[in-house]
Structures are given as C-alpha cells and as structure tokens.
Design a protein around this motif. Structure first.
Motif, PDB file in Angstrom:
ATOM      1  N   VAL A  67       0.841  -1.210   0.000  1.00 39.00           N
ATOM      2  CA  VAL A  67       0.000   0.000   0.000  1.00 39.00           C
ATOM      3  C   VAL A  67       0.873   1.257   0.000  1.00 39.00           C
ATOM      4  O   VAL A  67       0.641   2.190  -0.774  1.00 39.00           O
ATOM      5  N   ALA A  68       1.903   1.262   0.844  1.00 42.60           N
ATOM      6  CA  ALA A  68       2.767   2.445   0.925  1.00 42.60           C
ATOM      7  C   ALA A  68       3.528   2.643  -0.385  1.00 42.60           C
ATOM      8  O   ALA A  68       3.664   3.774  -0.878  1.00 42.60           O
ATOM      9  N   ASP A  69       3.997   1.545  -0.972  1.00 47.35           N
ATOM     10  CA  ASP A  69       4.713   1.627  -2.264  1.00 47.35           C
ATOM     11  C   ASP A  69       3.808   2.211  -3.342  1.00 47.35           C
ATOM     12  O   ASP A  69       4.223   3.050  -4.134  1.00 47.35           O
ATOM     13  N   VAL A  70       2.567   1.737  -3.366  1.00 40.78           N
ATOM     14  CA  VAL A  70       1.630   2.215  -4.389  1.00 40.78           C
ATOM     15  C   VAL A  70       1.343   3.695  -4.175  1.00 40.78           C
ATOM     16  O   VAL A  70       1.291   4.473  -5.122  1.00 40.78           O
ATOM     17  N   ARG A  71       1.216   4.093  -2.911  1.00 39.80           N
ATOM     18  CA  ARG A  71       0.935   5.502  -2.628  1.00 39.80           C
ATOM     19  C   ARG A  71       2.077   6.376  -3.148  1.00 39.80           C
ATOM     20  O   ARG A  71       1.844   7.369  -3.832  1.00 39.80           O
ATOM     21  N   SER A  72       3.327   5.992  -2.874  1.00 37.50           N
ATOM     22  CA  SER A  72       4.420   6.857  -3.340  1.00 37.50           C
ATOM     23  C   SER A  72       4.573   6.769  -4.857  1.00 37.50           C
ATOM     24  O   SER A  72       4.879   7.759  -5.516  1.00 37.50           O
ATOM     25  N   LEU A  73       4.302   5.607  -5.400  1.00 39.87           N
ATOM     26  CA  LEU A  73       4.367   5.432  -6.854  1.00 39.87           C
ATOM     27  C   LEU A  73       3.419   6.394  -7.567  1.00 39.87           C
ATOM     28  O   LEU A  73       3.793   7.091  -8.510  1.00 39.87           O
ATOM     29  N   LEU A  74       2.179   6.444  -7.088  1.00 39.26           N
ATOM     30  CA  LEU A  74       1.187   7.306  -7.748  1.00 39.26           C
ATOM     31  C   LEU A  74       1.531   8.770  -7.509  1.00 39.26           C
ATOM     32  O   LEU A  74       1.334   9.609  -8.389  1.00 39.26           O
ATOM     33  N   GLY A  75       2.095   9.064  -6.331  1.00 35.47           N
ATOM     34  CA  GLY A  75       2.527  10.438  -6.042  1.00 35.47           C
ATOM     35  C   GLY A  75       3.655  10.877  -6.957  1.00 35.47           C
ATOM     36  O   GLY A  75       3.756  12.042  -7.336  1.00 35.47           O
ATOM     37  N   ASN A  76       4.491   9.925  -7.348  1.00 38.52           N
ATOM     38  CA  ASN A  76       5.677  10.244  -8.162  1.00 38.52           C
ATOM     39  C   ASN A  76       5.383  10.374  -9.646  1.00 38.52           C
ATOM     40  O   ASN A  76       6.271  10.724 -10.414  1.00 38.52           O
ATOM     41  N   HIS A  77       4.185  10.010 -10.055  1.00 41.61           N
ATOM     42  CA  HIS A  77       3.940  10.010 -11.497  1.00 41.61           C
ATOM     43  C   HIS A  77       3.039  11.137 -11.973  1.00 41.61           C
ATOM     44  O   HIS A  77       2.392  11.036 -13.018  1.00 41.61           O
ATOM     45  N   GLY A  78       3.016  12.212 -11.209  1.00 39.15           N
ATOM     46  CA  GLY A  78       2.376  13.446 -11.654  1.00 39.15           C
ATOM     47  C   GLY A  78       0.954  13.278 -12.148  1.00 39.15           C
ATOM     48  O   GLY A  78       0.612  13.756 -13.221  1.00 39.15           O
ATOM     49  N   LEU A  79       0.121  12.588 -11.360  1.00 40.98           N
ATOM     50  CA  LEU A  79      -1.283  12.454 -11.759  1.00 40.98           C
ATOM     51  C   LEU A  79      -2.017  13.743 -11.386  1.00 40.98           C
ATOM     52  O   LEU A  79      -1.674  14.383 -10.404  1.00 40.98           O
ATOM     53  N   PRO A  80      -3.030  14.125 -12.168  1.00 45.04           N
ATOM     54  CA  PRO A  80      -3.729  15.379 -11.887  1.00 45.04           C
ATOM     55  C   PRO A  80      -4.345  15.375 -10.493  1.00 45.04           C
ATOM     56  O   PRO A  80      -4.918  14.367 -10.073  1.00 45.04           O
ATOM     57  N   GLU A  81      -4.207  16.489  -9.775  1.00 41.99           N
ATOM     58  CA  GLU A  81      -4.704  16.529  -8.395  1.00 41.99           C
ATOM     59  C   GLU A  81      -6.188  16.853  -8.319  1.00 41.99           C
ATOM     60  O   GLU A  81      -6.792  16.766  -7.256  1.00 41.99           O
ATOM     61  N   ALA A  82      -6.764  17.216  -9.466  1.00 42.13           N
ATOM     62  CA  ALA A  82      -8.184  17.596  -9.476  1.00 42.13           C
ATOM     63  C   ALA A  82      -9.072  16.404  -9.116  1.00 42.13           C
ATOM     64  O   ALA A  82     -10.173  16.573  -8.631  1.00 42.13           O
ATOM     65  N   LYS A  83      -8.571  15.199  -9.353  1.00 38.89           N
ATOM     66  CA  LYS A  83      -9.402  14.037  -9.070  1.00 38.89           C
ATOM     67  C   LYS A  83      -8.875  13.286  -7.848  1.00 38.89           C
ATOM     68  O   LYS A  83      -7.675  13.178  -7.642  1.00 38.89           O
ATOM     69  N   ASP A  84      -9.833  12.782  -7.090  1.00 40.99           N
ATOM     70  CA  ASP A  84      -9.558  12.103  -5.836  1.00 40.99           C
ATOM     71  C   ASP A  84      -9.043  10.683  -6.123  1.00 40.99           C
ATOM     72  O   ASP A  84      -9.698   9.923  -6.836  1.00 40.99           O
ATOM     73  N   ILE A  85      -7.868  10.324  -5.590  1.00 43.99           N
ATOM     74  CA  ILE A  85      -7.356   8.963  -5.735  1.00 43.99           C
ATOM     75  C   ILE A  85      -7.169   8.374  -4.335  1.00 43.99           C
ATOM     76  O   ILE A  85      -6.450   8.957  -3.517  1.00 43.99           O
ATOM     77  N   ARG A  86      -7.824   7.263  -4.070  1.00 45.48           N
ATOM     78  CA  ARG A  86      -7.695   6.607  -2.767  1.00 45.48           C
ATOM     79  C   ARG A  86      -7.024   5.253  -2.950  1.00 45.48           C
ATOM     80  O   ARG A  86      -7.199   4.631  -3.997  1.00 45.48           O
ATOM     81  N   ILE A  87      -6.300   4.811  -1.925  1.00 39.78           N
ATOM     82  CA  ILE A  87      -5.610   3.524  -2.016  1.00 39.78           C
ATOM     83  C   ILE A  87      -5.997   2.686  -0.807  1.00 39.78           C
ATOM     84  O   ILE A  87      -5.911   3.166   0.337  1.00 39.78           O
ATOM     85  N   VAL A  88      -6.449   1.455  -1.063  1.00 34.71           N
ATOM     86  CA  VAL A  88      -6.790   0.555   0.040  1.00 34.71           C
ATOM     87  C   VAL A  88      -6.096  -0.794  -0.190  1.00 34.71           C
ATOM     88  O   VAL A  88      -5.673  -1.098  -1.307  1.00 34.71           O
ATOM     89  N   ALA A  89      -6.000  -1.582   0.868  1.00 35.85           N
ATOM     90  CA  ALA A  89      -5.369  -2.904   0.760  1.00 35.85           C
ATOM     91  C   ALA A  89      -6.366  -3.916   0.209  1.00 35.85           C
ATOM     92  O   ALA A  89      -7.555  -3.879   0.543  1.00 35.85           O
ATOM     93  N   GLY A  90      -5.868  -4.826  -0.638  1.00 35.60           N
ATOM     94  CA  GLY A  90      -6.722  -5.842  -1.254  1.00 35.60           C
ATOM     95  C   GLY A  90      -6.795  -7.125  -0.457  1.00 35.60           C
ATOM     96  O   GLY A  90      -6.261  -7.224   0.657  1.00 35.60           O
ATOM     97  N   GLY A  91      -7.457  -8.120  -1.033  1.00 37.44           N
ATOM     98  CA  GLY A  91      -7.648  -9.406  -0.368  1.00 37.44           C
ATOM     99  C   GLY A  91      -7.049 -10.554  -1.161  1.00 37.44           C
ATOM    100  O   GLY A  91      -6.280 -10.350  -2.104  1.00 37.44           O
ATOM    101  N   ASP A  92      -7.440 -11.777  -0.788  1.00 32.44           N
ATOM    102  CA  ASP A  92      -6.836 -12.979  -1.382  1.00 32.44           C
ATOM    103  C   ASP A  92      -7.377 -13.307  -2.765  1.00 32.44           C
ATOM    104  O   ASP A  92      -6.742 -14.046  -3.523  1.00 32.44           O
TER     105      ASP A  92
END
Ligand code: CTP
Ligand code: MG
Length: 243
Positions: A67-92
């Motif tokens: 989850v933390a890796d994905v959060r920094s990954l998306l932060g590092n790729h200059g996605l537009p801030e106008a839209k809300d991006i949420r990250i949650v942990a998945g399952g099996d």
C-alpha cells in the motif's frame, strides 16, 4: 434515448483491483507494479481512468504489503490533483479485493466502474462509453468483443468435447465493467460463489447485463507474450503521439 438531467449528474467512481500477484506472468514484483514502457502497469491503468471525463474518483486496491509503495508510486507520477485517488489494501481473491474497494467509496458515488490494473492500455473513450451506458439506465454494462477462435466445451475428466457453442453468440468480455452502485453492492453482499468477473455476480441476481463494444487494446496482460504485445502497442502510441 437521451439521458435525463438526473442521470447526467450521477457521480462515477472507478475501482481498480491491483492486488494480484501475477502468477501467470512469472516470477517478479506484483503484476500491477511491473513496468510497461518504463512506467508501472498500474500507473497506465490509473491514468486511463483519471483521463476519462466521466470519472471523478479512483480507488486503487493494492497488494496488502504494498500500500505504501503504491501511494508513493502514484505520487511520483504526476497524476492530476483535481481528481480524488484513494488507495486501500486488497484481499486474497479478485472478488474480495473489489469488495474492499467498494467499501472505500464515499456516499455520493452512484455509478461504479471496476477496471483491472492488468488492462493498462484501455482506451479512454471506451471507459466513458461504459459509464454513459450505465448513466443512461443499464444497471450493468460490460465491454465485449467477438471471439476469433472457435470454443469447445469439454468433459474435464476425459478431455472429450461435449459441445461447440455457436461462436457468433459469444463475446469475450473486458473491463471496465460498469454498474449502478446499489446493484453491484447487492451482488457483492449476496453472492459468495467464486466468479471471474463482477458482471457474473450481477447475472446471478437475475439482473440483465448489457454488452457494449470492447476494444482490442483493452486486452488483459496475463502471460509473458501479453507484455510483449503491450510494449508494442505503447511504442506505436508514443510514435504517433496519441495518449
Ligand atoms: N486482483 C486483485 N486481488 C486479487 C487477485 C487479483 O485485485 N487477490 C486483480 C489483479 O491485480 C488484476 C485483476 O484482478 O488487476 C485481474 O486478475 P488477473 O489478471 O488474474 O491478475 P492476477 O491475479 O494478478 O494474475 P494471476 O491470476 O496470473 O496470478
Ligand atoms: Mg488471477
């Protein structure tokens, strides 16, 4: 039929299940984190959803240990801030991951697109077309393509053919699959049987699922050969400067 003013206002969210390991792709990082044209597959998928005019919110369902890796990954790729991006942990299972993504949606969302991170090259127009079909009143919409191969049904015990479904009546379905939120929530709350797509759960509720045209470039990266194809599609897009 044109959309009513009420339906035009419906808020659309995309849930991106990205918590799979990618076993069929072979050893390595979780599939969604593997690079395509130097950029993780997940970033391509998030960009496609973010750039779709109809989508106002994206929920990424990440591997529980990333989850933390994905959060920094998306932060590092200059996605537009106008839209809300949420990250949650998945399952099996994919089903469980989608359920966890749905649980993270805010109240005001009434249309949900579920899109595999493993379909990074989905054209933005196809995303908007699926959303539009739901906004126009279909409770469940899947993009689909005619099959090229003839399909046989077999007896798994003997491998003998038991039937040949008429190919013209078959469609290979892709994502994003679009749903009226209440319909999808009910499906996930009711169906416990294992399914490979969300529409399959809605079908089990007895609700009609509409097929709209899919796109060849929305193919799922599943096996190593798919990565080669995806790299080639991306290279051609970059050469012609089309997103
Ligand atoms: N997925 C998920 N959570 C899981 C399993 C799958 O979010 N527990 C997601 C994958 O990340 C992928 C999508 O569901 O974006 C479609 O699944 P698939 O192509 O089967 O991906 P994997 O399960 O990662 O691949 P494999 O089955 O080869 O391991
Ligand atoms: Mg899988």
């Amino acid at each position: 039929m044109t959309s009513s003013p009420l339906s035009a206002k419906r808020t659309v969210a995309a849930v991106i299940p990205a918590a799979g390991r990618g076993v069929r792709l072979g050893p390595g990082a979780p599939k969604a984190m593997r690079p395509l044209g130097g950029v993780p597959m997940l970033v391509h998928a998030v960009r496609a959803m973010i750039h779709a005019r109809s989508v106002s919110l994206v929920v990424v369902v990440a591997p529980a240990d990333a989850v933390a890796d994905v959060r920094s990954l998306l932060g590092n790729h200059g996605l537009p801030e106008a839209k809300d991006i949420r990250i949650v942990a998945g399952g099996d299972t994919r089903q469980e991951s989608v359920r966890l993504g749905l649980a993270a949606l805010p109240e005001d969302v009434d249309v949900v697109l579920v899109h595999d991170a493993a379909r990074p090259l989905v054209p933005v127009e196809m995303v908007d077309a699926v959303a539009a079909a739901v906004r126009d009143g279909a409770p469940a919409v899947v993009p689909g393509l005619p099959l090229v191969d003839t399909v046989k049904r077999i007896d798994p015990g003997t491998d003998f053919v038991t039937g040949t479904p008429e190919r013209a009546l078959l469609r290979a379905v892709q994502t994003p699959q679009g749903f009226d939120r209440a319909t999808l929530a009910k499906a996930h709350a009711t169906i416990t049987q294992d399914v490979t797509d969300d529409a399959g759960m809605v079908e089990q509720l007895g609700i009609q699922v509409l097929v709209v045209p899919g796109h060849e470039e929305a193919f799922k990266v599943t096996r190593p050969l798919d990565l080669i194809l995806a790299e080639a599609v991306l290279a051609r897009r970059r050469a012609s400067d089309v997103f």
